[in-house]
Enzyme design. Structure first.
Site, PDB file in Angstrom:
ATOM      1  N   HIS A   6       0.869  -1.181   0.000  1.00 41.68           N
ATOM      2  CA  HIS A   6       0.000   0.000   0.000  1.00 41.68           C
ATOM      3  C   HIS A   6       0.914   1.242   0.000  1.00 41.68           C
ATOM      4  O   HIS A   6       1.737   1.398  -0.898  1.00 41.68           O
ATOM      5  CB  HIS A   6      -0.929  -0.110   1.212  1.00 41.68           C
ATOM      6  CG  HIS A   6      -2.073   0.862   1.267  1.00 41.68           C
ATOM      7  ND1 HIS A   6      -2.467   1.630   0.218  1.00 41.68           N
ATOM      8  CD2 HIS A   6      -2.913   1.191   2.300  1.00 41.68           C
ATOM      9  CE1 HIS A   6      -3.503   2.384   0.575  1.00 41.68           C
ATOM     10  NE2 HIS A   6      -3.789   2.144   1.839  1.00 41.68           N
ATOM     11  N   HIS A  43      -2.175  -1.910  -9.771  1.00 38.34           N
ATOM     12  CA  HIS A  43      -3.171  -1.315  -8.879  1.00 38.34           C
ATOM     13  C   HIS A  43      -4.417  -2.178  -8.906  1.00 38.34           C
ATOM     14  O   HIS A  43      -4.772  -2.716  -9.949  1.00 38.34           O
ATOM     15  CB  HIS A  43      -3.516   0.122  -9.330  1.00 38.34           C
ATOM     16  CG  HIS A  43      -4.177   0.918  -8.268  1.00 38.34           C
ATOM     17  ND1 HIS A  43      -5.531   0.857  -8.037  1.00 38.34           N
ATOM     18  CD2 HIS A  43      -3.664   1.768  -7.346  1.00 38.34           C
ATOM     19  CE1 HIS A  43      -5.823   1.649  -7.019  1.00 38.34           C
ATOM     20  NE2 HIS A  43      -4.722   2.202  -6.578  1.00 38.34           N
ATOM     21  N   ASP A  75       2.872   5.701  -6.529  1.00 38.92           N
ATOM     22  CA  ASP A  75       4.119   5.606  -5.785  1.00 38.92           C
ATOM     23  C   ASP A  75       5.355   5.494  -6.669  1.00 38.92           C
ATOM     24  O   ASP A  75       6.475   5.554  -6.168  1.00 38.92           O
ATOM     25  CB  ASP A  75       4.069   4.390  -4.845  1.00 38.92           C
ATOM     26  CG  ASP A  75       3.090   4.612  -3.713  1.00 38.92           C
ATOM     27  OD1 ASP A  75       3.076   5.730  -3.179  1.00 38.92           O
ATOM     28  OD2 ASP A  75       2.339   3.683  -3.380  1.00 38.92           O
TER      29      ASP A  75
HETATM   30  N1  ACO Z   1       5.127  -6.627 -10.198  1.00 40.38           N
HETATM   31  C1  ACO Z   1       5.059  -7.843 -10.775  1.00 40.38           C
HETATM   32  N2  ACO Z   1       3.926  -8.558 -10.912  1.00 40.38           N
HETATM   33  C2  ACO Z   1       2.802  -8.004 -10.426  1.00 40.38           C
HETATM   34  C3  ACO Z   1       2.788  -6.733  -9.825  1.00 40.38           C
HETATM   35  C4  ACO Z   1       4.005  -6.046  -9.717  1.00 40.38           C
HETATM   36  N3  ACO Z   1       4.061  -4.839  -9.150  1.00 40.38           N
HETATM   37  N4  ACO Z   1       1.531  -6.450  -9.446  1.00 40.38           N
HETATM   38  C5  ACO Z   1       0.774  -7.488  -9.792  1.00 40.38           C
HETATM   39  N5  ACO Z   1       1.554  -8.420 -10.412  1.00 40.38           N
HETATM   40  C6  ACO Z   1       1.086  -9.665 -11.005  1.00 40.38           C
HETATM   41  C7  ACO Z   1       0.688 -10.686  -9.949  1.00 40.38           C
HETATM   42  O1  ACO Z   1       1.794 -11.487  -9.580  1.00 40.38           O
HETATM   43  C8  ACO Z   1      -0.368 -11.459 -10.684  1.00 40.38           C
HETATM   44  O2  ACO Z   1       0.276 -12.337 -11.585  1.00 40.38           O
HETATM   45  P1  ACO Z   1      -0.369 -13.801 -11.903  1.00 40.38           P
HETATM   46  O3  ACO Z   1      -1.699 -13.528 -12.533  1.00 40.38           O
HETATM   47  O4  ACO Z   1       0.606 -14.451 -12.797  1.00 40.38           O
HETATM   48  O5  ACO Z   1      -0.507 -14.472 -10.581  1.00 40.38           O
HETATM   49  C9  ACO Z   1      -1.084 -10.411 -11.519  1.00 40.38           C
HETATM   50  O6  ACO Z   1      -0.099  -9.388 -11.723  1.00 40.38           O
HETATM   51  C10 ACO Z   1      -2.292  -9.811 -10.844  1.00 40.38           C
HETATM   52  O7  ACO Z   1      -1.866  -9.263  -9.600  1.00 40.38           O
HETATM   53  P2  ACO Z   1      -2.734  -9.261  -8.296  1.00 40.38           P
HETATM   54  O8  ACO Z   1      -1.799  -9.405  -7.137  1.00 40.38           O
HETATM   55  O9  ACO Z   1      -3.874 -10.226  -8.392  1.00 40.38           O
HETATM   56  O10 ACO Z   1      -3.358  -7.820  -8.349  1.00 40.38           O
HETATM   57  P3  ACO Z   1      -3.925  -7.022  -7.123  1.00 40.38           P
HETATM   58  O11 ACO Z   1      -4.983  -6.168  -7.665  1.00 40.38           O
HETATM   59  O12 ACO Z   1      -4.295  -7.924  -6.010  1.00 40.38           O
HETATM   60  O13 ACO Z   1      -2.656  -6.197  -6.648  1.00 40.38           O
HETATM   61  C11 ACO Z   1      -1.233  -4.511  -6.011  1.00 40.38           C
HETATM   62  C12 ACO Z   1      -2.558  -4.826  -6.654  1.00 40.38           C
HETATM   63  C13 ACO Z   1      -1.195  -5.039  -4.559  1.00 40.38           C
HETATM   64  C14 ACO Z   1      -1.065  -2.990  -5.956  1.00 40.38           C
HETATM   65  C15 ACO Z   1      -0.099  -5.140  -6.823  1.00 40.38           C
HETATM   66  O14 ACO Z   1      -0.133  -4.677  -8.157  1.00 40.38           O
HETATM   67  C16 ACO Z   1       1.263  -4.891  -6.209  1.00 40.38           C
HETATM   68  O15 ACO Z   1       1.662  -5.617  -5.292  1.00 40.38           O
HETATM   69  N6  ACO Z   1       2.029  -3.850  -6.696  1.00 40.38           N
HETATM   70  C17 ACO Z   1       3.317  -3.529  -6.134  1.00 40.38           C
HETATM   71  C18 ACO Z   1       3.142  -2.760  -4.824  1.00 40.38           C
HETATM   72  C19 ACO Z   1       2.671  -1.344  -5.060  1.00 40.38           C
HETATM   73  O16 ACO Z   1       3.206  -0.609  -5.894  1.00 40.38           O
HETATM   74  N7  ACO Z   1       1.695  -0.935  -4.250  1.00 40.38           N
HETATM   75  C20 ACO Z   1       1.150   0.428  -4.302  1.00 40.38           C
HETATM   76  C21 ACO Z   1      -0.234   0.414  -4.856  1.00 40.38           C
HETATM   77  S1  ACO Z   1      -0.892   2.047  -4.896  1.00 40.38           S
HETATM   78  C22 ACO Z   1      -1.280   2.339  -3.290  1.00 40.38           C
HETATM   79  O17 ACO Z   1      -1.680   1.516  -2.543  1.00 40.38           O
HETATM   80  C23 ACO Z   1      -1.025   3.648  -2.790  1.00 40.38           C
END
Ligand code: ACO
Length: 423
Positions: free
Chosen positions: A262, A301, A357
């Site tokens: 987050h 996201h 971010d």
């Molecule tokens: N890098 C690499 N792979 C990723 C990333 C990433 N940043 N984000 C998602 N994926 C992949 C997942 O591994 C998943 O792959 P799969 O289908 O092969 O299993 C697919 O993309 C879908 O991801 P989910 O985790 O299901 O997506 P979700 O909506 O739950 O996650 C989240 C959103 C938590 C923001 C995620 O994209 C993430 O962890 N990003 C990195 C952390 C980040 O930047 N957080 C800030 C978000 S903005 C905020 O909160 C202020």
């Protein structure tokens, strides 16, 4: 075509038809079919937990509006305190209301001396500023005997104003403590962002606040002020639903924000860019991410699946800041990372784009903030959004104590085994 949905329980043949309103239908329809039936929705991916009039977000179109106003217009034309008023009160202030609100916030920036001398000074010298911020915000509430009067409107408004006014002071105390620097008292002649920068960076008398940098700070505060039902705001609502005081509820929301998935992602991004070090290492790093070594921090996201409009504004702000501070050397690594990722099928097929971010940390670093204070910089403006949601929740007659159900997957009933008989 009717805007209704019909759910049939195939076990009994019973069916129920309910209206679809704004893309949602009431889950209570399931209980009409069978009172013991609940939806299983881990991480609330398909659940709207409340009705809200504060922030509108269309993830596919990359749209974000506060109380109907596009984020792009607010970032260009407004100030953070004006936006704070808008989020909390529902309308932009008149000139008179704005002057009063600004005066009120500006003249409530001091915190009790015990907060600094006894509370903050008690932390270990290398305590993380966000851990300090979470604890100090909760502690702040103990200084006000009216903190718990949440159903008295004038009292609640006073707590809101105190929190908005004092979170920058707390943030600055945490940062200065970490750096072993003396605390700088708030200066009521400065704007919200100028005062914050002054408390953060003044050493002696020679600190001059550059208007481009204080405006950039204000824009960053505007962009982070609210974002509907994210993890932190949902935490705020859940905790507030127990009628907890706003200081403790804000601390709980900040605790959620602290996590790297987050608000903690801004810190993780800069650590990642530093580790990559040079644009030559970017392709190899991307391959490692695709092989599951880590996440690409600042990408992806839950709601935005095309682009995050805040990231677009932040990128523009970054260039304005770098014109004053000099270019952050990590910018080239970030740009290359973005370019490679956006052209790679792994990220495209998963609809992963830079989020708020990805670039904010680079600006924070150029402004002189240490990496571990980045999430605190997010928590300051988000306090406004959290409080707006708490206020909305307390006035929402449909809301009750938050209490989801669970799918029990543990063992069935069994008899206690005396310790001597256990294998
Ligand atoms: N890098 C690499 N792979 C990723 C990333 C990433 N940043 N984000 C998602 N994926 C992949 C997942 O591994 C998943 O792959 P799969 O289908 O092969 O299993 C697919 O993309 C879908 O991801 P989910 O985790 O299901 O997506 P979700 O909506 O739950 O996650 C989240 C959103 C938590 C923001 C995620 O994209 C993430 O962890 N990003 C990195 C952390 C980040 O930047 N957080 C800030 C978000 S903005 C905020 O909160 C202020």
């Amino acid at each position: 075509m009717a805007d209704t949905i019909t759910i049939i329980d195939d076990r009994t043949g019973k069916k129920v038809t309910v209206p679809i309103t704004g893309g949602t239908f009431p889950s209570s329809a399931l209980r009409e079919l069978d009172p013991s039936l609940f939806m299983y929705d881990p991480a609330y991916q398909s659940t709207a937990s409340c009705a809200s009039a504060i922030t509108y977000l269309d993830g596919d179109a990359g749209v974000l509006r506060y109380r109907g106003y596009p984020i792009e217009q607010l970032a260009e034309k407004s100030t953070f305190l004006e936006v704070a008023y808008l989020l909390l009160k529902g309308e932009l202030p008149t000139a008179e209301q704005y002057a009063q609100w600004t005066w009120d916030v500006t003249h409530h920036t001091y915190v009790h001396e015990n907060m600094r001398k006894r509370f903050v000074d008690g932390f270990h010298y290398d305590a993380h500023p966000m851990g300090m911020f979470v604890s100090a915000t909760a502690a702040l509430g103990t200084f006000y005997d009216d903190a718990k009067d949440i159903f008295d409107k004038s009292s609640f408004d006073k707590q809101v104003m105190r929190l908005v006014a004092k979170v920058p002071t707390i943030a600055a105390m945490c940062q200065r403590f970490s750096q072993g620097l003396p605390f700088v008292l708030p200066n009521n002649s400065l704007s919200y962002s100028e005062n914050f920068l002054n408390m953060m960076f003044r050493v002696g008398d020679d600190y001059k606040i550059d208007p481009v940098l204080s405006r950039a700070m204000d824009v960053l505060f505007i962009l982070h002020a609210d974002h509907e039902q994210n993890c932190g705001t949902t935490t705020m609502r859940v905790v507030s639903s127990a009628q907890t005081d706003p200081y403790t509820a804000t601390a709980a929301a900040a605790a959620a924000l602290y996590g790297p998935l987050h608000g903690g992602a801004n810190e993780a991004v800069v650590r990642m860019l530093t580790e990559i070090g040079s644009i030559d290492n970017v392709p190899g790093f991307i391959e490692e991410i695709k092989n599951g070594s880590d996440l690409l921090w600042g990408f992806g996201h839950r709601v935005y699946k095309n682009f995050d409009p805040r990231a677009t504004i932040i990128k523009k702000t970054a260039y304005e800041v770098f014109d004053v501070t000099g270019r952050n050397p990590l910018l080239d690594v970030a740009l290359k990372l973005e370019e490679v990722a956006l052209n790679d099928d792994y990220f495209r097929s998963r609809r992963l784009y830079p989020n708020v971010d990805f670039y904010s940390g680079l600006i924070y670093q150029a402004l002189g903030f240490s990496v571990d204070v980045f999430t605190v910089l997010f928590a300051i403006p988000r306090t406004v959004g959290w409080l707006a949601h708490m206020q909305e929740l307390l006035g929402d007659r449909e809301q009750k104590l938050s209490r989801p159900r669970q799918l029990y997957v543990g063992v069935e009933e069994r008899n206690f085994v005396p310790i001597a008989d256990r294998k």
